[in-house]
Enzyme design. Sequence first.
Site, PDB file in Angstrom:
ATOM      1  N   ARG A  64       0.825  -1.198   0.000  1.00 38.50           N
ATOM      2  CA  ARG A  64       0.000   0.000   0.000  1.00 38.50           C
ATOM      3  C   ARG A  64       0.863   1.252   0.000  1.00 38.50           C
ATOM      4  O   ARG A  64       0.421   2.328  -0.422  1.00 38.50           O
ATOM      5  CB  ARG A  64      -0.954   0.004   1.204  1.00 38.50           C
ATOM      6  N   LYS A 107      -4.615   7.327 -19.738  1.00 36.53           N
ATOM      7  CA  LYS A 107      -4.672   7.872 -21.082  1.00 36.53           C
ATOM      8  C   LYS A 107      -3.374   7.590 -21.839  1.00 36.53           C
ATOM      9  O   LYS A 107      -3.054   6.434 -22.090  1.00 36.53           O
ATOM     10  CB  LYS A 107      -4.990   9.367 -21.017  1.00 36.53           C
ATOM     11  N   ASP A 115      -2.291  19.514 -14.674  1.00 33.15           N
ATOM     12  CA  ASP A 115      -2.699  18.225 -15.227  1.00 33.15           C
ATOM     13  C   ASP A 115      -2.103  18.125 -16.633  1.00 33.15           C
ATOM     14  O   ASP A 115      -2.529  18.824 -17.547  1.00 33.15           O
ATOM     15  CB  ASP A 115      -4.224  18.130 -15.265  1.00 33.15           C
ATOM     16  N   TYR A 155     -10.983  18.779 -16.594  1.00 34.81           N
ATOM     17  CA  TYR A 155     -11.701  17.512 -16.691  1.00 34.81           C
ATOM     18  C   TYR A 155     -12.888  17.564 -15.730  1.00 34.81           C
ATOM     19  O   TYR A 155     -12.773  18.073 -14.615  1.00 34.81           O
ATOM     20  CB  TYR A 155     -10.764  16.357 -16.350  1.00 34.81           C
TER      21      TYR A 155
END
Length: 400
Positions: A61, A209, A184, A114
């Site tokens: 984790r 993406k 971004d 976005y």
Amino acid sequence: MAQDSKASGFRTRAVHAGHGLDPVTGAHAVPIYATSTFGYGSAERGARLFAGEESGYFYSRLSNPTVRAFEEKVASLEGADDAVAFASGMGAASAIALTFLKAGDEVAFMGPLYGGTEGLLRDILGRFDVTVHDVADLDGLRSVVNGRTRLVWLETPTNPTLRVVDLRAAAEIAHAAGALVVVDNTFSTPYLTQPLALGADLVMHSATKYLSGHGDVVAGLVAAREELIMELRLHGLRHVGAVLGPFEAYLLLRGVKTLPLRMDAHCAGALALAQAVQGHPGVEATYYPGLPDHPGHDLAARQMKAFGGLVSLDLGSQVAAFRFLNALKLFTQAVSLGDVESLSSHPASTTHQLLGEDTLARQGITPGLVRLSVGVEDPQDLIDDVLQALAVAAPVGHAD
């Protein structure tokens, strides 16, 4: 495990940065370390690992060797000290917000972003007494930043209108107020734009993406200087838990190796398509930074290596947009972007529909806007497909 990541060539770093031969087996590809936990040998070493006094792996984790190789590779490509990976782009965005914001802080962003990011900023942060400012341009940014502004959030080109933001100028405004700049870089990728070199503090990706490039992974990543990544790993990853798995990291490592080759093809195809449809009687507006009459063309030419793989078209009405999308044969109707296969979508009714009509109108996300993610197919085949779909959307003599 890491090869020398200081090699100057981007393509060389895309292939080699972050890993070398496996030190145990000599495996050429990075192994998939499918384990939740790691033995640390002694209680004393375990205490040192948990206290941060010794580096190493003890729980996936927090870090995993396969994931770590992906992080180091993208950090090299972004020119960052370090990077931390997440289970999705929204996991990365949420981790940034939860790590660096507290009640009473302010955030400014230049939209559109976005839709999920705008939803996080507009709908979620307000519940925790964080004030969010949506500004249209640099003058608007200057008017709202102040001593309480903690983050300035940017995309370039913007999603889905492909507006180009002057990163260096925005960073100067933000830094003068003591704010951190988040960019971004999903649309541009580090191959086209280097936000950190232009003044950004944190660069985030929906690695789903272009970094992946094959439509088979959901992932996110943030790259930055070392102390910011340490905060993100401790708070945004450890306490929130949007953890990237080793199988996904393996696929991302494979995808990033071909990123520059794919981006060259995406950019060439998008430019050819934009040039082919510009001025078409069925298209009210063609949005692509590579077109000389795009308002951000000169700026894009300065801060991008090429102009990207996205083209947006305004067909004038939702009826025409839906006809067009339903007539496409090579462009799959689907959200997401950056795949080797071409994709198409209607942002106002999908990715951005929760923003509301007033926000959509203000940001130029009209009912007639369609977004095309240009893949690596032969450009002429894609052009032919778009032209035949335009003929269906706006047949001669027909008016909606």
